[in-house]
Design a protein around this motif. Structure first.
Motif, PDB file in Angstrom:
ATOM      1  N   LYS A  36       0.856   5.724  -0.011  1.00  0.00           N
ATOM      2  CA  LYS A  36       0.131   6.984   0.136  1.00  0.00           C
ATOM      3  C   LYS A  36       0.299   7.775  -1.155  1.00  0.00           C
ATOM      4  O   LYS A  36       1.418   8.061  -1.572  1.00  0.00           O
ATOM      5  CB  LYS A  36       0.663   7.776   1.325  1.00  0.00           C
ATOM      6  CG  LYS A  36       0.440   7.100   2.668  1.00  0.00           C
ATOM      7  CD  LYS A  36       1.049   7.917   3.796  1.00  0.00           C
ATOM      8  CE  LYS A  36       0.859   7.229   5.137  1.00  0.00           C
ATOM      9  NZ  LYS A  36       1.476   8.005   6.240  1.00  0.00           N
ATOM     10  N   GLU A  81       0.843  -1.191   0.000  1.00  0.00           N
ATOM     11  CA  GLU A  81       0.000   0.000   0.000  1.00  0.00           C
ATOM     12  C   GLU A  81       0.878   1.240   0.000  1.00  0.00           C
ATOM     13  O   GLU A  81       1.916   1.274   0.671  1.00  0.00           O
ATOM     14  CB  GLU A  81      -0.924   0.014   1.218  1.00  0.00           C
ATOM     15  CG  GLU A  81      -1.988  -1.069   1.205  1.00  0.00           C
ATOM     16  CD  GLU A  81      -2.935  -0.961   2.391  1.00  0.00           C
ATOM     17  OE1 GLU A  81      -2.455  -0.646   3.505  1.00  0.00           O
ATOM     18  OE2 GLU A  81      -4.150  -1.162   2.216  1.00  0.00           O
ATOM     19  N   GLU A 141     -13.417  14.371   6.785  1.00  0.00           N
ATOM     20  CA  GLU A 141     -13.937  13.891   5.513  1.00  0.00           C
ATOM     21  C   GLU A 141     -15.163  14.663   5.050  1.00  0.00           C
ATOM     22  O   GLU A 141     -15.673  14.419   3.955  1.00  0.00           O
ATOM     23  CB  GLU A 141     -14.259  12.399   5.607  1.00  0.00           C
ATOM     24  CG  GLU A 141     -13.050  11.530   5.908  1.00  0.00           C
ATOM     25  CD  GLU A 141     -13.390  10.055   5.933  1.00  0.00           C
ATOM     26  OE1 GLU A 141     -14.588   9.729   5.730  1.00  0.00           O
ATOM     27  OE2 GLU A 141     -12.483   9.233   6.143  1.00  0.00           O
ATOM     28  N   PHE A 163      -4.854   9.379  -0.628  1.00  0.00           N
ATOM     29  CA  PHE A 163      -5.414   8.070  -0.292  1.00  0.00           C
ATOM     30  C   PHE A 163      -4.294   7.093   0.035  1.00  0.00           C
ATOM     31  O   PHE A 163      -3.161   7.231  -0.439  1.00  0.00           O
ATOM     32  CB  PHE A 163      -6.215   7.501  -1.469  1.00  0.00           C
ATOM     33  CG  PHE A 163      -7.493   8.231  -1.774  1.00  0.00           C
ATOM     34  CD1 PHE A 163      -8.684   7.863  -1.171  1.00  0.00           C
ATOM     35  CD2 PHE A 163      -7.499   9.294  -2.668  1.00  0.00           C
ATOM     36  CE1 PHE A 163      -9.861   8.529  -1.453  1.00  0.00           C
ATOM     37  CE2 PHE A 163      -8.675   9.967  -2.959  1.00  0.00           C
ATOM     38  CZ  PHE A 163      -9.861   9.587  -2.355  1.00  0.00           C
ATOM     39  N   LEU A 164      -4.630   6.096   0.838  1.00  0.00           N
ATOM     40  CA  LEU A 164      -3.782   4.926   1.007  1.00  0.00           C
ATOM     41  C   LEU A 164      -4.287   3.907  -0.003  1.00  0.00           C
ATOM     42  O   LEU A 164      -5.415   3.422   0.108  1.00  0.00           O
ATOM     43  CB  LEU A 164      -3.876   4.383   2.432  1.00  0.00           C
ATOM     44  CG  LEU A 164      -2.957   3.196   2.752  1.00  0.00           C
ATOM     45  CD1 LEU A 164      -1.495   3.601   2.647  1.00  0.00           C
ATOM     46  CD2 LEU A 164      -3.257   2.653   4.153  1.00  0.00           C
ATOM     47  N   CYS A 165      -3.448   3.607  -0.991  1.00  0.00           N
ATOM     48  CA  CYS A 165      -3.898   2.803  -2.136  1.00  0.00           C
ATOM     49  C   CYS A 165      -3.131   1.486  -2.233  1.00  0.00           C
ATOM     50  O   CYS A 165      -1.896   1.474  -2.104  1.00  0.00           O
ATOM     51  CB  CYS A 165      -3.671   3.558  -3.444  1.00  0.00           C
ATOM     52  SG  CYS A 165      -4.332   5.231  -3.515  1.00  0.00           S
ATOM     53  N   HIS A 172     -15.835  12.632   1.413  1.00  0.00           N
ATOM     54  CA  HIS A 172     -16.264  11.235   1.530  1.00  0.00           C
ATOM     55  C   HIS A 172     -17.302  10.860   0.478  1.00  0.00           C
ATOM     56  O   HIS A 172     -17.635   9.684   0.336  1.00  0.00           O
ATOM     57  CB  HIS A 172     -16.811  10.959   2.936  1.00  0.00           C
ATOM     58  CG  HIS A 172     -18.094  11.675   3.249  1.00  0.00           C
ATOM     59  ND1 HIS A 172     -19.322  11.179   2.906  1.00  0.00           N
ATOM     60  CD2 HIS A 172     -18.331  12.864   3.879  1.00  0.00           C
ATOM     61  CE1 HIS A 172     -20.276  12.010   3.310  1.00  0.00           C
ATOM     62  NE2 HIS A 172     -19.693  13.045   3.912  1.00  0.00           N
ATOM     63  N   SER A 176     -11.176  -0.214  -2.292  1.00  0.00           N
ATOM     64  CA  SER A 176      -9.946  -0.538  -1.567  1.00  0.00           C
ATOM     65  C   SER A 176      -9.151   0.696  -1.164  1.00  0.00           C
ATOM     66  O   SER A 176      -8.226   0.601  -0.357  1.00  0.00           O
ATOM     67  CB  SER A 176      -9.056  -1.447  -2.425  1.00  0.00           C
ATOM     68  OG  SER A 176      -8.631  -0.763  -3.598  1.00  0.00           O
ATOM     69  N   LEU A 177      -9.523   1.866  -1.687  1.00  0.00           N
ATOM     70  CA  LEU A 177      -8.811   3.103  -1.358  1.00  0.00           C
ATOM     71  C   LEU A 177      -9.297   3.663  -0.027  1.00  0.00           C
ATOM     72  O   LEU A 177     -10.502   3.683   0.244  1.00  0.00           O
ATOM     73  CB  LEU A 177      -9.009   4.153  -2.461  1.00  0.00           C
ATOM     74  CG  LEU A 177      -8.013   4.133  -3.630  1.00  0.00           C
ATOM     75  CD1 LEU A 177      -8.056   2.802  -4.362  1.00  0.00           C
ATOM     76  CD2 LEU A 177      -8.286   5.277  -4.582  1.00  0.00           C
ATOM     77  N   LYS A 178      -8.352   4.114   0.796  1.00  0.00           N
ATOM     78  CA  LYS A 178      -8.684   4.690   2.104  1.00  0.00           C
ATOM     79  C   LYS A 178      -8.325   6.177   2.103  1.00  0.00           C
ATOM     80  O   LYS A 178      -7.162   6.540   1.933  1.00  0.00           O
ATOM     81  CB  LYS A 178      -7.922   3.967   3.216  1.00  0.00           C
ATOM     82  CG  LYS A 178      -8.215   2.472   3.290  1.00  0.00           C
ATOM     83  CD  LYS A 178      -7.330   1.791   4.318  1.00  0.00           C
ATOM     84  CE  LYS A 178      -7.550   0.283   4.315  1.00  0.00           C
ATOM     85  NZ  LYS A 178      -6.630  -0.402   5.269  1.00  0.00           N
ATOM     86  N   LEU A 179      -9.334   7.017   2.313  1.00  0.00           N
ATOM     87  CA  LEU A 179      -9.118   8.450   2.339  1.00  0.00           C
ATOM     88  C   LEU A 179      -8.316   8.841   3.580  1.00  0.00           C
ATOM     89  O   LEU A 179      -8.662   8.464   4.697  1.00  0.00           O
ATOM     90  CB  LEU A 179     -10.459   9.190   2.319  1.00  0.00           C
ATOM     91  CG  LEU A 179     -10.416  10.714   2.359  1.00  0.00           C
ATOM     92  CD1 LEU A 179      -9.710  11.278   1.138  1.00  0.00           C
ATOM     93  CD2 LEU A 179     -11.836  11.273   2.456  1.00  0.00           C
ATOM     94  N   LEU A 180      -7.247   9.595   3.376  1.00  0.00           N
ATOM     95  CA  LEU A 180      -6.403  10.037   4.479  1.00  0.00           C
ATOM     96  C   LEU A 180      -6.696  11.497   4.778  1.00  0.00           C
ATOM     97  O   LEU A 180      -6.060  12.411   4.262  1.00  0.00           O
ATOM     98  CB  LEU A 180      -4.920   9.843   4.131  1.00  0.00           C
ATOM     99  CG  LEU A 180      -4.481   8.414   3.819  1.00  0.00           C
ATOM    100  CD1 LEU A 180      -3.020   8.370   3.412  1.00  0.00           C
ATOM    101  CD2 LEU A 180      -4.726   7.501   5.025  1.00  0.00           C
TER     102      LEU A 180
END
Length: 247
Positions: A156, A154, A229, A187-189, A214, A221-225
């Protein structure tokens, strides 16, 4: 640090890693053209880098992204960190073929070979550009910083936002204008799902409407950092009319 890099480059020359080369079999000539070719550097320093540039090469470094902290490389962890040189003509061609704002959100195959023109493949894999250092006066590329983008890892990534649907947006048709508040989101991708850009659809927005962080549609699978949000990425503002003084 320089001594370690020099020794590591020497060890890298003797470690022929063919196991991972199969992952770089590309299906088209266009894709193969974007395989970055690099060779190890034995030494580092400003004079060495200047000599490489004079010979048509660009100094580069590649490592795991978690080693890149605060703009510096954490010397305590050295796994898969290699100093390299790349061909200036190839790098320039790649930079011209990809829009500048998408370079650092686009992965490229990298092959590290034993020497210029060598068929001996030392290591290979996909990489993500982290930094492109340019001369502030001429704009020429001086150095490149890459992170390994191995499948299953993963990273950033600051992903650019591209707004679409302005031509049919109700708020804009009423005289409003689109306020692009955030040009990108971090995002954490997963390495296999890094988007070069994210499209934000504004085709249904009216005056006063907005899209929040958001609410931007991305791969699951992407996490917003982001700590907040609910901040907007864009808004349709009403047009401001200046008073003409006419009755």
């Amino acid at each position: 640090m320089s001594r370690w890099w020099g020794g590591e480059a020497g060890r890298l020359r003797t470690a022929v890693l063919n196991a991972r080369s199969s992952s770089l079999r590309l299906s088209s000539p266009a894709a193969a053209y974007h395989t970055i070719q690099a060779i190890p550097r034995e030494c580092t320093g400003s004079k060495i880098s200047a000599r490489d540039r004079a010979q048509g090469r660009i100094p580069a470094v590649v490592f795991a992204q978690q080693l890149f902290t605060g703009g510096k490389i954490d010397g305590r962890a050295v796994s898969r960190k290699h100093i390299l040189t790349t061909e200036r003509k190839q790098i320039q061609a790649i930079l011209k073929s990809v829009q500048p704002e998408f370079i650092c959100s686009t992965t490229f195959p990298l092959q590290i070979r034993a020497g210029s023109g060598s068929s001996v493949l030392l290591e290979s894999g996909k990489v993500l550009p982290l930094k492109i250092h340019r001369d502030p006066e001429t704009g020429k590329v001086l150095n490149l910083v890459f992170a390994w983008a191995d499948e299953g890892s993963e990273l950033k990534v600051d992903v650019p936002l591209v707004f679409k649907g302005e031509d049919v947006c109700p708020g804009i048709k009423k005289g409003g204008n689109l306020n692009r508040i955030r040009p990108s989101l971090k995002f954490l991708c997963p390495a296999e799902h890094i988007p070069s850009k994210i499209e934000v659809d504004v085709s249904n927005l009216d005056i006063g409407d907005r899209i929040l962080m958001h609410e931007v549609e991305v791969h699951p699978s992407l996490k917003l950092l982001s700590r907040n949000e609910t901040m907007p990425v864009c808004k349709i503002n009403a047009a401001k009319f200046e008073e003409s003084g006419e009755v």
